[in-house]
Design an enzyme around this catalytic site. Structure first.
Site, PDB file in Angstrom:
ATOM      1  N   LYS A   1      40.276  17.978  87.432  1.00 54.01           N
ATOM      2  CA  LYS A   1      41.024  16.751  87.724  1.00 54.01           C
ATOM      3  C   LYS A   1      42.201  17.079  88.621  1.00 54.01           C
ATOM      4  O   LYS A   1      42.899  18.063  88.395  1.00 54.01           O
ATOM      5  CB  LYS A   1      41.539  16.155  86.401  1.00 54.01           C
TER       6      LYS A   1
ATOM      7  N   LYS B   1      48.815  22.766  84.461  1.00 53.65           N
ATOM      8  CA  LYS B   1      49.421  21.539  83.920  1.00 53.65           C
ATOM      9  C   LYS B   1      48.578  20.995  82.775  1.00 53.65           C
ATOM     10  O   LYS B   1      49.102  20.613  81.726  1.00 53.65           O
ATOM     11  CB  LYS B   1      49.504  20.451  85.009  1.00 53.65           C
TER      12      LYS B   1
ATOM     13  N   LYS C   1      41.698  19.831  93.075  1.00 52.26           N
ATOM     14  CA  LYS C   1      42.598  19.237  94.077  1.00 52.26           C
ATOM     15  C   LYS C   1      41.840  19.044  95.374  1.00 52.26           C
ATOM     16  O   LYS C   1      40.894  19.787  95.665  1.00 52.26           O
ATOM     17  CB  LYS C   1      43.795  20.165  94.333  1.00 52.26           C
TER      18      LYS C   1
ATOM     19  N   THR D   1      54.843  10.239  87.052  1.00 50.34           N
ATOM     20  CA  THR D   1      55.366  11.564  87.407  1.00 50.34           C
ATOM     21  C   THR D   1      56.887  11.562  87.232  1.00 50.34           C
ATOM     22  O   THR D   1      57.462  12.473  86.621  1.00 50.34           O
ATOM     23  CB  THR D   1      54.962  11.937  88.843  1.00 50.34           C
TER      24      THR D   1
ATOM     25  N   ASN E   1      56.630   8.581  95.978  1.00 49.97           N
ATOM     26  CA  ASN E   1      56.287   8.125  94.627  1.00 49.97           C
ATOM     27  C   ASN E   1      57.174   8.799  93.583  1.00 49.97           C
ATOM     28  O   ASN E   1      57.850   8.143  92.793  1.00 49.97           O
ATOM     29  CB  ASN E   1      54.795   8.409  94.369  1.00 49.97           C
TER      30      ASN E   1
HETATM   31  P1  NAD Z   1      54.762  10.779  98.598  1.00 49.88           P
HETATM   32  O1  NAD Z   1      53.838  10.882  99.743  1.00 49.88           O
HETATM   33  O2  NAD Z   1      54.818   9.488  97.863  1.00 49.88           O
HETATM   34  O3  NAD Z   1      56.260  11.112  99.104  1.00 49.88           O
HETATM   35  C1  NAD Z   1      56.593  12.311  99.731  1.00 49.88           C
HETATM   36  C2  NAD Z   1      58.057  12.274 100.114  1.00 49.88           C
HETATM   37  O4  NAD Z   1      58.422  13.560 100.644  1.00 49.88           O
HETATM   38  C3  NAD Z   1      58.383  11.252 101.215  1.00 49.88           C
HETATM   39  O5  NAD Z   1      59.667  10.714 101.003  1.00 49.88           O
HETATM   40  C4  NAD Z   1      58.355  12.103 102.484  1.00 49.88           C
HETATM   41  O6  NAD Z   1      59.137  11.566 103.543  1.00 49.88           O
HETATM   42  C5  NAD Z   1      58.965  13.396 101.958  1.00 49.88           C
HETATM   43  N1  NAD Z   1      58.621  14.554 102.763  1.00 49.88           N
HETATM   44  C6  NAD Z   1      57.430  14.866 103.329  1.00 49.88           C
HETATM   45  N2  NAD Z   1      57.535  16.014 104.020  1.00 49.88           N
HETATM   46  C7  NAD Z   1      58.815  16.442 103.858  1.00 49.88           C
HETATM   47  C8  NAD Z   1      59.544  17.578 104.309  1.00 49.88           C
HETATM   48  N3  NAD Z   1      58.969  18.508 105.065  1.00 49.88           N
HETATM   49  N4  NAD Z   1      60.851  17.695 103.932  1.00 49.88           N
HETATM   50  C9  NAD Z   1      61.428  16.761 103.161  1.00 49.88           C
HETATM   51  N5  NAD Z   1      60.792  15.663 102.704  1.00 49.88           N
HETATM   52  C10 NAD Z   1      59.510  15.526 103.052  1.00 49.88           C
HETATM   53  O7  NAD Z   1      54.417  11.994  97.637  1.00 49.88           O
HETATM   54  P2  NAD Z   1      54.643  12.114  96.066  1.00 49.88           P
HETATM   55  O8  NAD Z   1      53.420  11.608  95.392  1.00 49.88           O
HETATM   56  O9  NAD Z   1      55.976  11.564  95.702  1.00 49.88           O
HETATM   57  O10 NAD Z   1      54.615  13.696  95.893  1.00 49.88           O
HETATM   58  C11 NAD Z   1      55.784  14.477  96.108  1.00 49.88           C
HETATM   59  C12 NAD Z   1      55.590  15.826  95.422  1.00 49.88           C
HETATM   60  O11 NAD Z   1      55.332  15.604  94.027  1.00 49.88           O
HETATM   61  C13 NAD Z   1      54.381  16.628  95.939  1.00 49.88           C
HETATM   62  O12 NAD Z   1      54.659  17.988  95.860  1.00 49.88           O
HETATM   63  C14 NAD Z   1      53.296  16.265  94.953  1.00 49.88           C
HETATM   64  O13 NAD Z   1      52.272  17.236  94.898  1.00 49.88           O
HETATM   65  C15 NAD Z   1      54.119  16.215  93.669  1.00 49.88           C
HETATM   66  N6  NAD Z   1      53.459  15.469  92.610  1.00 49.88           N
HETATM   67  C16 NAD Z   1      53.143  14.159  92.761  1.00 49.88           C
HETATM   68  C17 NAD Z   1      52.485  13.508  91.725  1.00 49.88           C
HETATM   69  C18 NAD Z   1      52.125  12.039  91.802  1.00 49.88           C
HETATM   70  O14 NAD Z   1      51.608  11.518  90.822  1.00 49.88           O
HETATM   71  N7  NAD Z   1      52.412  11.353  92.906  1.00 49.88           N
HETATM   72  C19 NAD Z   1      52.169  14.186  90.545  1.00 49.88           C
HETATM   73  C20 NAD Z   1      52.536  15.522  90.415  1.00 49.88           C
HETATM   74  C21 NAD Z   1      53.188  16.156  91.462  1.00 49.88           C
END
Ligand code: NAD
Length: 423
Positions: free
Chosen positions: A79, A103, A115, A199, A230
């Protein structure tokens, strides 16, 4: 030649797969498992690379590269999310799949890790092109995924709409409506209450627990969050509503800083669907400056390798909670631990997303849906238990929180593989 070697060493330090393998190996050694367990777990059991043709709006056909990694299915189906980003690589997807396995072990879900990713920039694609890419990806990987094999979900730059297209495409291939194929769907298609904010909710629960351990108070604490997507934007809202002062946020284009606290509701209202908001302001700081701001809690919630040995000693927060996957290198982890920072690692802190994804899958399988309150209550129980298991392991085994989390996360997988007679 010297320069090449130096840059190789630098690349190694930023190689998220290598650093993950290093910690997995140490965790298995500490738990007393033989070498073959590491040999099994150091790479995904299955890795698929696909080429996806998409007819673009100018009528030309563009070919995209995609990946799906299935780390280990000893415990159950794999997953994990699908990332749409220009920097997606095979190595990154492999590392992300291992983190998903860890996780699942830490929050005790009946899953292994998976992934996926596609090399693309969705910010420069139309809605129709994104739909073609999402459907093409599902067609390309359809043989190895499914509700009892491998269940995708959202990640960076993917959202409920993309999950809806993917679910629809899979249901057409499968010839019946199959909501359990993917999580993070819109509510009307079998999504779960609380999935979008899960998250950030999980990160909030970890911050609350970490604050207690440090004898601090959340009310009035100064919080800096890198990333306003997010994870980052919901977290900013939860912190603000809990009375903390969010003094810095950022996106891919820069950061905003106000020592008196930012107007989070205004920023949430103005951000776009890719988590971009700073472009609307002239007075911005860089992402590098943001990480070094004077604050109490720092939450990297964007991308990998943000806190490195070059800037770790300049991080001033006493608590760092990793909402993003892999934001801190191993060298930086050591620097932070040595100076007494409480570092709550990604595989624990960001596990709220996969936990509520699991709840979504369970609801799809049983065809009976829970209320937002029920989801929140279940998530709270899972995350507080996971935090305290990892924290206590760190204390009793005298290891840092990252290694403790890996020890907790890897054990279930190793045991399942042993009972199955694989090792
Ligand atoms: P998202 O696409 O909703 O948002 C990403 C954010 O990061 C945006 O604000 C974008 O502008 C910014 N960003 C992108 N590249 C960047 C950079 N080089 N420097 C600074 N900011 C940058 O993504 P998300 O879902 O919020 O995920 C963010 C992190 O959290 C990732 O590492 C993801 O793997 C992790 N994560 C997300 C989830 C989930 O459920 N969405 C779950 C576990 C972990």
């Amino acid at each position: 030649m010297v320069t090449d070697k130096a840059s190789d060493a630098q690349n190694d330090k930023l190689n998220v797969l290598k650093s993950t393998q290093t910690v997995v190996q140490i965790a298995l050694e500490k738990l007393g498992y033989p070498d073959e367990v590491f040999e099994l777990l150091k790479e995904p059991i299955r890795m698929m690379t696909v080429r996806i043709p998409v007819r673009m709006d100018n009528d030309a056909v563009k070919i995209f590269t995609g990946y799906r990694a299935q780390h280990n299915d000893a415990v159950g189906p794999t997953k994990g999310g699908v990332r749409f980003h220009p920097n997606v690589s095979e190595n990154e997807v492999k590392a992300l799949s291992i983190w998903m396995s860890l996780k699942a072990g830490i929050v005790d879900l009946p899953y292994g890790g998976g992934k996926g990713g596609i090399v693309c920039d969705p910010r420069e694609m139309s809605f129709r092109e994104l739909e073609g890419l999402s459907r093409g990806y599902v067609r390309a990987i359809s043989q190895i995924v499914g509700p009892t094999k491998d269940i995708p979900a959202p990640d960076v730059f993917t959202n409920p709409q993309i999950m809806a297209w993917m679910m629809d495409e899979y249901s057409r291939i499968d010839e019946f409506n199959n909501p359990g194929f993917i999580t993070g769907k819109p509510l009307v298609l079998g999504g779960s209450h609380g999935r979008e904010s899960a998250t950030a909710k999980g990160v909030t629960i970890c911050i609350d627990e970490a604050i207690k351990k440090q004898g601090m108070e959340l009310k009035g604490a100064r919080v800096v969050i890198q990333g306003f997507g997010n994870a980052g934007s919901f977290l900013a809202k939860f912190m603000h509503d809990a009375g903390a002062k969010v003094i810095g946020i950022s996106d891919a284009y820069g950061g905003l800083h106000d020592p008196d606290g930012l107007d989070i509701d205004y920023l949430l209202d103005r951000r776009d669907s890719f988590g971009t908001v700073t472009k609307l302001f002239n007075d911005t700081i860089t992402n590098e400056e943001l990480l070094e701001l004077d604050c109490d809690i720092l939450v990297p919630a964007a991308v990998e390798n943000q806190i490195t040995e070059d800037n770790a000693d300049k991080v001033r927060a006493s608590i760092v909670v990793e909402a993003a996957n892999g934001p801190t290198t191993l060298a930086a982890t050591k620097i932070l631990n040595d100076k007494g920072t409480l570092l709550v690692p990604d595989v624990l802190a960001s596990a709220g997303g996969v936990t509520v994804s699991y709840f979504e899958w369970v609801q799809n399988n049983q065809g009976y849906y829970w209320s937002e309150e029920e989801i929140e209550e279940k998530l709270y129980k899972v995350m507080t238990k996971a935090f305290n298991t990892v924290y206590n392991t760190a204390q009793t085994r005298r290891v840092d929180m990252r290694l403790a989390a890996y020890m907790v996360g890897v054990r279930k997988m190793a045991e399942a593989a042993r009972f199955r007679g694989w090792i």
